[in-house]
Design a protein around this motif. Sequence first.
Motif, PDB file in Angstrom:
ATOM      1  N   LYS A 128       0.822  -1.210   0.000  1.00  0.00           N
ATOM      2  CA  LYS A 128       0.000   0.000   0.000  1.00  0.00           C
ATOM      3  C   LYS A 128       0.855   1.259   0.000  1.00  0.00           C
ATOM      4  O   LYS A 128       0.623   2.182  -0.786  1.00  0.00           O
ATOM      5  N   GLU A 201       2.217   6.599  -1.607  1.00  0.00           N
ATOM      6  CA  GLU A 201       1.419   5.497  -2.122  1.00  0.00           C
ATOM      7  C   GLU A 201       2.319   4.651  -3.030  1.00  0.00           C
ATOM      8  O   GLU A 201       3.105   5.189  -3.811  1.00  0.00           O
ATOM      9  N   THR A 246      -1.503  -3.967   2.318  1.00  0.00           N
ATOM     10  CA  THR A 246      -2.918  -3.610   2.288  1.00  0.00           C
ATOM     11  C   THR A 246      -3.685  -4.139   3.494  1.00  0.00           C
ATOM     12  O   THR A 246      -4.768  -3.640   3.808  1.00  0.00           O
TER      13      THR A 246
END
Length: 299
Positions: A128, A201, A246
Amino acid sequence: MMNMWDEMKNIKAPDELKARTRAAVREEKGRARQPVRSMRGGMKRLLAAACAFAVVLGGAALHSRQTGSDPVTDIAHTFGLVAYAADTGEMRQPKDSRIVFDCGSGADDPDKGFFSGCLFKVTGEHIKTVSATIDRGAVYRTKTVKDTSADRDEWVRTMHQGTNPELDGADTVMVWGNGFEGAEQMYADLCWKLDNGFTDEYNPDVSYGLWLPSRQESEDDDLQDSWHKSVDGFEGAKLNVTVTFTDGSEQMQSMTLHTGKLAVEYKSEASGPSLTGEVLTDEQAAAEGYIYGVYAELD
């Protein structure tokens, strides 16, 4: 790269500007750097990093497990720090927990600092975010943009003058082509210096590099000695890279940077010297020739 290895024994910073072409960088790696006109309006030194800079971390696989859930559904995570050569797209794997920085290019701006060209990419699945800290200097983000305009000369001019909207606030810009003067395709490497502990990100196409403040130099400085001192600014630096997956789990890899004489080999006359991944003693370097550069020991 150059094919005159006898002139590269005690490698100097090269004197060809990456803005001329990526091919010129490969031919001239290892020569003494020269000041060139800034692509942002002042005087800037663009270094094709004969110190083995443009590639950084290499393929160290790390593992993390999801916490706070049913063990049956736990997911094993892996991420890698991959050595990346910007000029060739080559990925370099570590040897015996040692990562040797490959040859590439960078920019040394008296005002903006030394963008070393030391690049790494993070690889893996279900990632992530990416974060990094270093206890000396900083980390920068870099990407390459391609000229798709109808007027190449105008595109290059706007890149040099800092007026092209593609710059997106980049701290430094390196323009280059796929040939010498009259190159058919032009590109620009854009670099943004990041705050220590930044969080991005995850993007598998993004590269990160190592930054230091520029050293104060005079025109009387010995070029080889000055280059070695610039490279030695990374000696002992500690770099930590952290990945968040994630599922919320994290993993970190730490490494310590060192400088030294790095072994090279010739795979072909056209390709010039290529790093072998070995660090040489003074005696070995005197007999074999070397590139003075940076390597990392994974902790």
